[in-house]
Design a protein around this motif. Structure first.
Motif, PDB file in Angstrom:
ATOM      1  N   UNK A 148     -14.952  -3.082  -9.105  1.00  0.00           N
ATOM      2  CA  UNK A 148     -14.883  -2.966  -9.829  1.00  0.00           C
ATOM      3  C   UNK A 148     -13.629  -2.668 -10.610  1.00  0.00           C
ATOM      4  N   UNK A 149     -12.591  -2.667  -9.171  1.00  0.00           N
ATOM      5  CA  UNK A 149     -11.065  -2.252  -9.196  1.00  0.00           C
ATOM      6  C   UNK A 149     -10.201  -3.754  -9.079  1.00  0.00           C
ATOM      7  N   UNK A 150     -11.164  -4.987  -9.692  1.00  0.00           N
ATOM      8  CA  UNK A 150     -10.597  -5.951  -9.531  1.00  0.00           C
ATOM      9  C   UNK A 150      -9.594  -6.279  -9.925  1.00  0.00           C
ATOM     10  N   UNK A 151      -8.307  -6.563  -9.158  1.00  0.00           N
ATOM     11  CA  UNK A 151      -7.526  -7.034 -10.003  1.00  0.00           C
ATOM     12  C   UNK A 151      -6.051  -6.008 -10.418  1.00  0.00           C
ATOM     13  N   UNK A 152      -7.306  -4.493 -10.299  1.00  0.00           N
ATOM     14  CA  UNK A 152      -6.140  -2.989  -9.944  1.00  0.00           C
ATOM     15  C   UNK A 152      -6.070  -2.586  -9.186  1.00  0.00           C
ATOM     16  N   UNK A 153      -5.910  -1.416  -9.388  1.00  0.00           N
ATOM     17  CA  UNK A 153      -5.173  -0.415  -8.073  1.00  0.00           C
ATOM     18  C   UNK A 153      -7.320   0.672  -7.857  1.00  0.00           C
ATOM     19  N   UNK A 154      -6.741   0.807  -6.321  1.00  0.00           N
ATOM     20  CA  UNK A 154      -8.008   1.775  -6.081  1.00  0.00           C
ATOM     21  C   UNK A 154      -7.636   3.128  -5.374  1.00  0.00           C
ATOM     22  N   UNK A 155      -8.013   4.419  -5.816  1.00  0.00           N
ATOM     23  CA  UNK A 155      -7.092   5.488  -5.543  1.00  0.00           C
ATOM     24  C   UNK A 155      -8.364   6.368  -4.665  1.00  0.00           C
ATOM     25  N   UNK A 156      -8.139   6.481  -3.470  1.00  0.00           N
ATOM     26  CA  UNK A 156      -8.495   7.015  -2.553  1.00  0.00           C
ATOM     27  C   UNK A 156      -8.012   8.210  -1.968  1.00  0.00           C
ATOM     28  N   UNK A 157      -8.224   9.568  -2.826  1.00  0.00           N
ATOM     29  CA  UNK A 157      -8.100  10.622  -2.742  1.00  0.00           C
ATOM     30  C   UNK A 157      -8.830  11.065  -0.999  1.00  0.00           C
ATOM     31  N   UNK A 158      -7.440  12.168  -0.708  1.00  0.00           N
ATOM     32  CA  UNK A 158      -8.330  12.763   1.202  1.00  0.00           C
ATOM     33  C   UNK A 158      -8.900  11.965   1.648  1.00  0.00           C
ATOM     34  N   UNK A 159      -8.171  10.780   2.675  1.00  0.00           N
ATOM     35  CA  UNK A 159      -8.544   9.848   3.193  1.00  0.00           C
ATOM     36  C   UNK A 159      -8.368   9.923   4.143  1.00  0.00           C
TER      37      UNK A 159
ATOM     38  N   UNK B 122      -5.340  -3.385  -5.146  1.00  0.00           N
ATOM     39  CA  UNK B 122      -4.238  -2.758  -4.379  1.00  0.00           C
ATOM     40  C   UNK B 122      -4.540  -1.366  -3.990  1.00  0.00           C
ATOM     41  N   UNK B 123      -4.113  -0.493  -3.340  1.00  0.00           N
ATOM     42  CA  UNK B 123      -4.587   0.282  -2.507  1.00  0.00           C
ATOM     43  C   UNK B 123      -3.211   1.498  -2.921  1.00  0.00           C
ATOM     44  N   UNK B 124      -3.892   2.432  -2.752  1.00  0.00           N
ATOM     45  CA  UNK B 124      -3.448   3.874  -3.136  1.00  0.00           C
ATOM     46  C   UNK B 124      -3.766   4.560  -2.753  1.00  0.00           C
ATOM     47  N   UNK B 125      -3.307   5.725  -1.353  1.00  0.00           N
ATOM     48  CA  UNK B 125      -3.648   6.537  -0.850  1.00  0.00           C
ATOM     49  C   UNK B 125      -3.995   7.902  -0.901  1.00  0.00           C
ATOM     50  N   UNK B 126      -4.354   8.665  -0.907  1.00  0.00           N
ATOM     51  CA  UNK B 126      -2.972  10.318  -0.703  1.00  0.00           C
ATOM     52  C   UNK B 126      -4.154  10.849  -0.046  1.00  0.00           C
ATOM     53  N   UNK B 127      -3.027  12.299   0.402  1.00  0.00           N
ATOM     54  CA  UNK B 127      -4.184  13.510   1.476  1.00  0.00           C
ATOM     55  C   UNK B 127      -3.212  14.600   1.628  1.00  0.00           C
ATOM     56  N   UNK B 128      -3.979  15.404   1.350  1.00  0.00           N
ATOM     57  CA  UNK B 128      -2.984  17.326   1.558  1.00  0.00           C
ATOM     58  C   UNK B 128      -3.004  17.213   3.426  1.00  0.00           C
ATOM     59  N   UNK B 129      -3.635  16.202   4.266  1.00  0.00           N
ATOM     60  CA  UNK B 129      -3.729  16.915   5.760  1.00  0.00           C
ATOM     61  C   UNK B 129      -2.857  15.769   6.323  1.00  0.00           C
ATOM     62  N   UNK B 130      -2.112  16.576   7.263  1.00  0.00           N
ATOM     63  CA  UNK B 130      -1.219  15.916   8.207  1.00  0.00           C
ATOM     64  C   UNK B 130      -1.892  14.659   8.612  1.00  0.00           C
ATOM     65  N   UNK B 131      -2.255  13.224   8.275  1.00  0.00           N
ATOM     66  CA  UNK B 131      -2.950  12.786   9.116  1.00  0.00           C
ATOM     67  C   UNK B 131      -1.774  11.827  10.478  1.00  0.00           C
TER      68      UNK B 131
ATOM     69  N   UNK C  89       0.633  -0.887  -0.050  1.00  0.00           N
ATOM     70  CA  UNK C  89      -0.430   0.027   0.309  1.00  0.00           C
ATOM     71  C   UNK C  89       0.895   1.339  -0.124  1.00  0.00           C
ATOM     72  N   UNK C  90       0.565   2.145  -0.497  1.00  0.00           N
ATOM     73  CA  UNK C  90       1.514   2.800  -0.877  1.00  0.00           C
ATOM     74  C   UNK C  90       0.482   4.216  -0.786  1.00  0.00           C
ATOM     75  N   UNK C  91       0.698   5.491   0.192  1.00  0.00           N
ATOM     76  CA  UNK C  91       0.664   6.604   0.751  1.00  0.00           C
ATOM     77  C   UNK C  91       0.971   7.887   0.482  1.00  0.00           C
ATOM     78  N   UNK C  92       0.300   8.977  -0.946  1.00  0.00           N
ATOM     79  CA  UNK C  92       0.629   9.840  -0.933  1.00  0.00           C
ATOM     80  C   UNK C  92       0.297  11.286  -0.566  1.00  0.00           C
TER      81      UNK C  92
END
Length: 457
Positions: free
Chosen positions: A233-244, A278-287, A166-169
């Motif tokens: 819908x993202x089966x086998x691919x990547x799900x991008x969770x923006x503003x997690x 695969x989960x890739x998440x992102x946030x512009x806040x300080x988690x 998993x990746x956090x951007x």
């Protein structure tokens, strides 16, 4: 555009017959009397299709097929012979021939085979074009910049793309977090599966669970049919969770279960569904700050933050501004790619402007200049809020004369050298950009370098 076909046969009558037939169908037709002649023709001209006899003096049709597929694999090849055998047909198909027909043949048979072969070739070419377009848009070329900060981002994406981690951007708004997520996906083994993106902060709290996990008919008011969520819908691919960071705490627990157990349930559903995503998440806040405040689960944070990719702000990589301007100018206008596209005073203003909206703000600014009809970006076409930054303010109180006096010229020379070095460092050593950063001509900049013996540094 009309397809171009090369007819190869040692018999003049057969060549001319096929040439007349294909010309009548609207194709551009050339003729070759031997395989050697055909190869010479192909060295000077690209052909969409080659129709060749198998038995000819010198190189035969099978040998020609092998040479064509080695040099031009996209060219369709149709073989014709008077002595058709099953073994020859199998060999020809294995070597890449579109089809294999025997003499005598029917005119309509040739027409149909040629049309279908060219249609197939067209579909293959279109598929390659679309894949190249996707790679251009979302591969590393979708991220623009040669600065040290961006090279570090590229290196990290290349290392993490092949894994399931998993990746956090992280990064400010407008720094290109979704582009980084897509670059991870399109450079991973999952590139041929779907990439699904969702902005968690843009979906009402009452609907986000259904959006992610789907729902069953009757699960709530308005659920009139079964509906798959983004995980399916993202089966086998990547799900991008923006503003997690905007996900409510109750749903965070369910996300954690998906990450741990690799399964989930639709809203109103009883059976668990597997999640090969695969989960890739992102946030512009300080988690981490949200974890301390109790608004974000610590265990979920560590599950998401296996690898962190931090996107630098535009302020941190201002040397990439000219490259970004060129990229966006090509996107919004017809530009030949020659000559300066931004004047030195405009570039100086852009270098000094803090860009709170980062790359997204720069893109909007370039689009504005294009809409206003500027073929070259000048200071006049920039908004006043940006243009006013081209003259940095200086606080006179920061400089004071020592009690015992000072060498003014030596002080100014030292200051000038330091500013020249800073400009070169910020511009990555590109002297034209360094000159623009200091608001001077390239010739004047070179003169000052020579003055201090810095021209070869």
């Amino acid at each position: 555009m009309r397809a171009r076909i090369l007819v190869v046969d040692d018999e003049l009558s057969m060549r001319e017959f096929l040439a007349i037939l294909l010309d009548g169908e609207g194709y551009l037709v050339d003729q070759a009397e031997s395989a050697e002649h055909a190869l010479a023709c192909m060295a000077d001209q690209h052909y969409d299709m080659v129709i060749s006899d198998v038995s000819m003096p010198g190189l035969g049709g099978i040998d020609l097929l092998t040479r064509i597929k080695a040099d031009s694999p996209d060219t369709a090849v149709l073989l014709i012979t008077a002595f058709t055998t099953a073994e020859q047909a199998v060999e020809a198909m294995k070597l890449g021939a579109y089809d294999y027909i025997g003499k005598p043949f029917k005119v309509e048979e040739v027409k149909v085979l040629v049309r279908k072969a060219l249609e197939k070739r067209s579909l293959v070419q279109e598929n390659k074009r679309l894949k190249a377009e996707v790679q251009e848009r979302f591969g590393f070329s979708g991220l623009i910049g040669k600065s040290k900060q961006m090279r570090e981002v590229y290196d990290l994406i290349a290392k993490v793309a092949d894994s399931m981690a998993n990746v956090l951007i992280t990064g400010e708004s407008g720094t290109g977090k979704e582009l980084a997520a897509r670059a991870i996906h399109y450079n991973s083994p999952r590139r041929n599966a779907r990439f699904e993106a969702v902005n968690c902060g843009a979906i009402p709290e009452t609907l986000i669970e259904s959006e992610l996990f789907g729902h069953m008919k009757g699960a709530f008011t308005g659920a009139i049919t079964d509906r798959p969520g983004l995980f399916e819908q993202a089966e086998g691919g990547t799900l991008f969770l923006d503003e997690i960071g905007e996900v409510p705490l109750q749903l965070q627990a369910k996300l954690l279960r998906v990450l741990q157990e690799r399964e989930f349930r639709r809203v109103g559903g009883g059976s668990a569904l597997k999640a090969d995503v695969r989960i890739v998440a992102a946030s512009n806040r300080n988690l981490e700050e949200q974890v301390r405040e109790g608004t974000f689960r610590e265990d979920l944070f560590y599950r998401l933050n296996v690898v962190e990719v931090r996107m630098p702000s535009l302020r941190e990589r201002s040397e990439d501004i000219p490259l970004l301007i060129e990229h966006f100018y090509k996107k919004y206008a017809i530009w030949s790619g020659t000559g300066d596209i931004v004047t030195p005073d405009a570039l100086l203003a852009l270098f000094n402007y803090p860009f709170p909206g980062n790359v997204r703000e720069l893109e909007n600014l370039v689009e504005r200049c294009v809409v206003l009809g500027s073929r070259v970006i000048t200071a006049e076409c920039l908004p006043p809020s940006v243009r006013n930054y081209h003259i940095p303010s200086v606080d006179a109180e920061e400089v004071s004369i020592p009690a015992d006096g000072m060498d003014l010229q030596g002080y100014l020379d030292n200051l000038e050298q330091r500013l020249l070095v800073q400009a070169l460092e910020r511009s990555g050593g590109v002297k034209k950009r360094a000159a623009a950063l200091l608001g001077m001509t390239f010739r004047s900049f070179r003169y000052r370098l020579a003055k201090f013996g810095m021209e070869d540094d």
